[in-house]
Design a protein around this motif. Structure first.
Motif, PDB file in Angstrom:
ATOM      1  N   ARG A 270       0.813  -1.217   0.000  1.00 29.81           N
ATOM      2  CA  ARG A 270       0.000   0.000   0.000  1.00 29.81           C
ATOM      3  C   ARG A 270       0.847   1.268   0.000  1.00 29.81           C
ATOM      4  O   ARG A 270       0.437   2.295  -0.524  1.00 29.81           O
ATOM      5  N   ARG A 271       2.018   1.205   0.591  1.00 25.49           N
ATOM      6  CA  ARG A 271       2.915   2.362   0.593  1.00 25.49           C
ATOM      7  C   ARG A 271       4.335   1.839   0.444  1.00 25.49           C
ATOM      8  O   ARG A 271       4.812   1.059   1.256  1.00 25.49           O
ATOM      9  N   GLY A 272       5.010   2.269  -0.626  1.00 25.08           N
ATOM     10  CA  GLY A 272       6.344   1.772  -0.903  1.00 25.08           C
ATOM     11  C   GLY A 272       7.412   2.441  -0.060  1.00 25.08           C
ATOM     12  O   GLY A 272       7.142   3.316   0.764  1.00 25.08           O
ATOM     13  N   LYS A 273       8.664   2.034  -0.291  1.00 25.09           N
ATOM     14  CA  LYS A 273       9.832   2.624   0.377  1.00 25.09           C
ATOM     15  C   LYS A 273      10.711   3.264  -0.686  1.00 25.09           C
ATOM     16  O   LYS A 273      11.278   2.560  -1.532  1.00 25.09           O
ATOM     17  N   SER A 274      10.807   4.573  -0.669  1.00 25.16           N
ATOM     18  CA  SER A 274      11.619   5.255  -1.678  1.00 25.16           C
ATOM     19  C   SER A 274      13.098   5.045  -1.389  1.00 25.16           C
ATOM     20  O   SER A 274      13.511   4.746  -0.261  1.00 25.16           O
ATOM     21  N   LEU A 275      13.902   5.229  -2.436  1.00 25.59           N
ATOM     22  CA  LEU A 275      15.322   4.904  -2.362  1.00 25.59           C
ATOM     23  C   LEU A 275      16.112   5.845  -3.262  1.00 25.59           C
ATOM     24  O   LEU A 275      15.802   5.972  -4.452  1.00 25.59           O
ATOM     25  N   ASP A 276      17.102   6.495  -2.710  1.00 23.75           N
ATOM     26  CA  ASP A 276      18.016   7.313  -3.499  1.00 23.75           C
ATOM     27  C   ASP A 276      19.098   6.395  -4.056  1.00 23.75           C
ATOM     28  O   ASP A 276      20.044   6.022  -3.345  1.00 23.75           O
ATOM     29  N   VAL A 277      18.968   6.008  -5.327  1.00 25.47           N
ATOM     30  CA  VAL A 277      19.890   5.029  -5.895  1.00 25.47           C
ATOM     31  C   VAL A 277      21.303   5.571  -6.025  1.00 25.47           C
ATOM     32  O   VAL A 277      22.269   4.792  -6.101  1.00 25.47           O
ATOM     33  N   GLU A 278      21.455   6.900  -6.035  1.00 24.37           N
ATOM     34  CA  GLU A 278      22.802   7.461  -6.145  1.00 24.37           C
ATOM     35  C   GLU A 278      23.648   7.089  -4.935  1.00 24.37           C
ATOM     36  O   GLU A 278      24.878   7.055  -5.002  1.00 24.37           O
TER      37      GLU A 278
END
Length: 785
Positions: A270-278
Motif C-alpha cells: 500500500r505504501r512503498g519505500k523510496s530509495l536514493d539510488v545514487e
C-alpha cells in the motif's frame, strides 16, 4: 567487448538494461545509423536482472496494449532470428476479485480487452482452484483468465536483443560510464565518458533508476525516483509442477507464480519505500538491498492465508532490489526540453521487461523519424511540471505510485502526496468555499465546491458531487459564474518572424488582423494532432498562444523546435505573469456593463480588446469553452485578486472544473489527450483542410504534405460523435467499448452528465464509417441513443 571507443557515431544509447538493448536492436533493425551502447557496469545489471518479468497483455489504453502485444510477438521471433532463447513462457495469468468493486474493475478490463483484441475469459472459482491447487479460494468472488499472458527471462531477452544488434553492426561497451552529455547551441554533439569523448547527434538515456542523476548534472529534469521492490523466493514446494499461470491477487497486493519448482511471491504494498539510488554507488551492479521483513510482513501474512502451503516452504530469500517510478505512473519517453537530441527512455514503473519490445520500437522511431507510430503523449517527459523533479517531492510521491499499482483506478482518486506545489491567486477563495482540488502540472485546480472536510468519492457509481456540480452548471447557464483558468499556459511569441513561424506551425492561418484570435490545431510531420491552441494577434510582431495547463511544456518545446535558422523570433513562457478568468453566462454582458467595461461587453466573436476592470488593465477575448456567452479576462498575475473582488461585488461566484468539463462535453468541444491525440488526423475531429494552396484555398503548414498524401480525409477512418444515454441514471467514465449488436465499432472518450439536457452523455470515436442511426451500446449493456 570491442576495445577502442569510436570517435563518432550517429546515436549513443546510455544504459545496458533491457530497454537500452531493445532500443539498440530496433535502431539497427531500421538501419541507416551507426549506434553505440554504453553500460557503466555489465549488461542487465542494476534493475533488469532481478525483474520478475511477468508480461500482461492488457494495459490502460490502446497504444500501451499495442506495445505489449508487439513485444510478445517479438520475444517469440527473436530466438529464430538470433539463436538466443528469450525464456518466453506462455502460461497465462489469472486475476482474482475478492470485492464487488474489484469484480466491476475486472469486468471493465475484460470489456476493454475485447475491444483491443486481447483474449480474456471469466472463469469460475472452481476452475481457478483446478489451475492453482495451492490456492485458498475463500473470499474469491470471481476471476478472469488471460491466456495470452506469460513471462520471459530478463537476462536471456537482453542477450537476444544484444545479439540481434551486433548482427547488424551495433557496438556494445561495458564498463564505460557516461559522465556528461556534450552540447553546443542547445543541441547534443556527443558524450563524455570515463574512456574519452564520442561525437554523436542523438543520445537515448536508458539508465533506469540512475537516469535522474545524469539529468541533474545537465540541469534537465528526469522525474523518476527509486523504490525498493520485494519478492519472496522459496525452494521447491510440493504441488508445484510445470509452469502455472501468474496469479494476481490485486486486493491483497500480491502476484504469485512458480519459480524453479518453488514460488515467487511478489508485492506492491500500500505504501512503498523510496530509495536514493545514487547512494548505492557506481559499483552497485548485481547487488541487492537488505531484506526488510517488517515491511514485507503484512503482505507475507496475506500470502500465508491465500497459499497455506507456504507454511511448509523453505525460504530461499526475500529479494529486495531497486526499481524506478515516475510521479504519475507513466513512462518517460521522448525528447527533453532544452537539449535537442536528448531522448529519455526510462521510468518504467516496474514493467520495463514486459514493455521493452514496444518501448524500443517507439524510441527508435523518435530518434529516426521525430515521432512514433503510436501516440505516446501520456509518456512525454514534458507533461510533468519541473518542480516535480525535486527530491523531497518525488521521494514521497513514488511511494504512493508503487502502492497504486494494484489499486482500482477509480475516477475520483487524487494523489495524496506532494501536493500544494503551485497555487493560483484564487486558491484561498476556492478553499474558503469548500473547494475540492486536483493537481494539474503542479497547480491546485478546484474540481467543485462542497463542504469542508468532505472526502473524495471513490466508486463506479455517480459521484457524491453530482448535485453540487449541477448547481454550478445551472448558475452559469442561467446567471453568470467565474472559472479559474490562471493555470492555462500563456506563451508570448515575438519577433519579426513571429507570424511566419506560427503560420507555418498552425494548421489554421494566423496572419489575421491585430485584435483577432484563432483556435487551431498543431500537427506533426505525419499530420497527427499534437496540440490545440488559441492564438491572439497582439501586434504585427507579437502573439500570445494560450494552451492547456498540462500541455504548456510540450507546446513551448514544439514552437521553439520549429524555429528555423536565421528567423528572428522568441518564445517566452508567461504563464505565471498573467492570470486568466472565464466570465461565463447570460448575465456576463450585464456585469461588464455595470463595471464600465463596454469595450469588453461589445466584443465580436474571436476578437479581443483592452479595458479597465477593478482599477486594473484587462484584456478580454470573446470565446467560450462551455457553450454560454461570455469573455475570458486576462490580467497581470498580481491583479487577479482585485479583478475577482470587483466581479464578486456584482454577485458573480466561483465555479469548478467539473462544471466546465460537463458543459464542454455537452457542447461537443474536445479536450486534447482525452478526445484527440497524434493518432488522429484533422478530419477525424471534424476539421476541414483546404485542398489547394493560395488565397482562399488553404496554406502550407507542418504536416500538410502527409495529409495530402492521405487524400485529405477521403474515406476517413473514424467519426467523433456525442452519444446520449437513454437511461438517466447510467454512468460511464470513458474508455468503454461501443458496440452495434455484437460488433465493436468504437470506444468512449470524455464522459459526463449534461445538466442542461438532463442526460448522461459521452464523446465517442466510431470506426470504419459506423454511424448511430440504429443505436449503439456500451459493453455493460447500457443502451445509447
Amino acid at each position: 567487448m570491442d576495445k577502442e571507443l569510436p570517435l563518432e557515431v550517429d546515436v549513443v544509447v546510455v544504459g545496458g538494461g533491457v530497454v537500452g538493448l531493445s532500443t539498440l536492436y530496433h535502431l539497427l533493425r531500421r538501419g541507416g545509423v551507426s549506434t553505440l551502447l554504453l553500460e557503466r557496469n555489465e549488461l542487465t545489471s542494476g534493475t533488469t536482472w532481478h525483474s520478475a518479468a511477468n508480461v500482461r497483455s492488457l494495459r490502460s489504453n490502446r497504444n500501451l496494449t499495442r506495445m505489449i502485444g508487439y513485444g510478445i510477438e517479438l520475444y517469440q521471433d527473436l530466438e529464430a532470428e538470433t539463436g538466443y532463447a528469450t525464456g518466453w513462457i506462455n502460461a497465462g495469468s489469472i486475476s482474482l476479485a475478492t470485492s464487488r468493486d474489484r469484480e466491476e474493475d475486472l469486468r471493465r478490463q475484460s470489456a476493454l480487452s475485447r475491444l483491443y483484441g486481447v483474449k480474456t475469459e471469466e472463469i469460475s472459482v472452481g476452475e481457478v482452484k483446478d489451475r492453482w491447487p495451492l490456492l485458498n479460494t475463500e473470499g474469491v468472488l470471481s476471476a478472469v483468465w488471460s491466456p495470452e499472458d506469460g513471462r520471459v527471462s530478463p537476462s536471456d531477452l537482453s542477450r537476444a536483443y544484444e545479439k540481434g544488434a551486433r548482427m547488424r553492426g551495433g557496438l556494445v561497451y561495458e564498463g564505460v560510464k557516461v559522465e556528461d552529455i556534450l552540447r553546443e547551441g542547445g543541441k547534443v554533439v556527443g558524450v563524455r565518458t570515463s574512456r574519452g569523448d564520442v561525437r554523436c547527434e542523438k543520445v537515448v538515456l536508458c539508465g533506469g533508476a540512475w537516469s535522474r542523476g545524469l539529468g541533474l548534472k545537465m540541469g534537465v529534469p528526469v522525474p523518476l525516483y527509486g523504490c525498493e521492490h520485494f519478492y519472496l523466493l522459496t525452494k521447491p514446494l510440493r504441488g508445484i509442477e510445470g509452469n502455472l499461470p501468474t496469479l494476481v491477487d490485486n486486493d491483497g497486493g500480491l502476484y504469485v507464480r512458480d519459480d524453479s519448482g518453488g514460488l515467487l511471491v511478489g508485492s506492491f504494498e500500500r505504501r512503498g519505500k523510496s530509495l536514493d539510488v545514487e547512494r548505492l554507488g557506481d559499483n552497485f551492479a548485481f547487488g541487492l538491498l537488505e531484506e526488510d521483513w517488517d515491511h514485507f510482513g503484512p503482505l507475507m501474512e496475506h500470502a500465508l492465508y491465500r497459499f497455506p502451503g507456504l507454511e511448509e516452504a523453505e525460504v530461499k530469500m526475500l529479494l529486495n532490489g531497486p526499481e524506478s517510478f515516475t510521479a504519475d505512473n507513466h513512462f518517460l519517453l521522448g525528447e527533453v526540453e532544452g537539449i535537442e537530441g536528448l531522448i529519455l527512455g526510462c521510468g518504467m514503473n516496474s514493467v520495463g521487461v514486459a514493455s521493452s519490445g514496444g518501448v524500443g520500437k517507439v524510441l527508435s522511431e523518435l530518434v529516426l523519424d521525430g515521432f512514433a507510430e503510436w501516440d505516446i503523449h501520456e509518456n512525454d517527459p514534458k507533461r510533468l511540471y519541473e518542480g516535480m523533479n525535486e527530491e523531497s517531492v518525488l521521494s514521497r510521491r513514488v511511494e504512493e505510485v508503487l502502492g497504486r499499482r494494484f489499486a482500482i483506478p477509480y475516477f475520483g482518486y487524487e494523489w495524496e502526496t506532494s501536493r500544494d506545489l503551485r497555487r493560483t491567486p484564487l486558491y484561498e477563495a476556492y478553499s474558503s468555499l469548500g473547494g475540492h482540488f486536483t493537481q494539474v502540472y503542479g497547480w491546485e485546480r478546484c474540481l467543485y465546491l462542497g463542504h469542508e472536510g468532505e472526502g473524495p468519492f471513490l466508486g463506479f457509481g455517480r459521484g457524491g458531487w453530482h448535485e453540487r456540480v449541477g448547481e454550478e452548471v445551472r448558475r452559469v447557464h442561467e446567471d453568470v459564474g467565474i472559472f479559474d483558468l490562471c493555470m492555462y499556459g500563456k506563451l508570448r511569441v515575438e519577433g519579426a518572424d513571429a507570424c511566419r513561424l506560427l503560420d507555418r506551425v498552425c494548421m489554421s492561418g494566423v496572419d489575421v488582423a491585430v485584435g483577432r484570435l484563432v483556435y487551431t490545431l498543431l500537427l506533426d510531420e505525419r499530420g497527427g494532432v499534437v496540440g490545440d491552441v488559441t492564438v491572439f494577434r497582439l501586434s504585427e510582431t507579437r502573439y500570445r498562444v494560450v494552451t492547456g495547463a498540462v500541455h504548456v511544456g510540450h507546446d513551448r518545446w514544439w514552437l521553439r523546435r520549429q524555429k528555423r535558422a536565421g528567423e528572428e523570433v522568441e518564445v517566452v513562457d508567461e504563464t505565471s505573469d498573467y492570470g486568466l478568468l472565464g466570465l461565463m453566462g447570460p448575465r456576463s454582458g450585464e456585469v461588464l456593463g455595470r463595471l464600465g467595461c463596454d469595450r469588453l461587453r461589445d466584443l465580436g466573436y474571436f476578437c479581443h480588446g483592452v479595458d479597465e476592470l477593478g482599477g486594473c488593465e484587462v484584456m478580454g477575448s470573446r470565446l467560450s469553452y462551455v457553450g454560454e456567452s461570455g469573455v475570458e479576462l486576462l490580467m497581470r498575475w498580481e491583479d487577479v485578486g482585485r479583478v475577482y473582488e470587483a466581479l464578486r461585488g456584482e454577485g458573480v461566484g466561483l465555479v469548478g472544473f467539473y462544471a466546465m468539463d460537463s458543459m464542454r462535453i455537452e457542447k461537443g468541444y474536445l479536450s486534447y489527450g482525452h478526445d484527440m491525440d497524434s493518432d488522429d488526423r484533422p478530419w477525424d475531429l471534424g476539421f476541414r483542410v483546404g485542398r489547394g494552396k493560395g488565397v482562399g484555398r488553404g496554406k502550407d503548414f507542418v504536416g500538410r504534405a502527409s495529409l495530402e498524401r492521405e487524400g485529405f480525409g477521403e474515406g476517413k477512418r473514424s467519426l467523433l460523435v456525442t452519444l446520449v444515454f437513454e437511461d438517466e441514471a447510467a454512468v460511464a467514465w470513458g474508455t468503454e467499448p461501443v458496440l452495434r449488436g455484437s460488433e465493436y465499432v468504437g470506444e468512449t472518450h470524455s464522459s459526463g452528465y449534461g445538466y442542461r439536457v438532463g442526460r448522461p452523455l459521452i464523446l465517442a470515436r466510431l470506426r470504419g464509417g459506423a454511424g448511430v442511426e440504429d443505436g449503439v451500446e456500451v459493453e455493460d449493456g447500457e443502451r445509447l441513443e
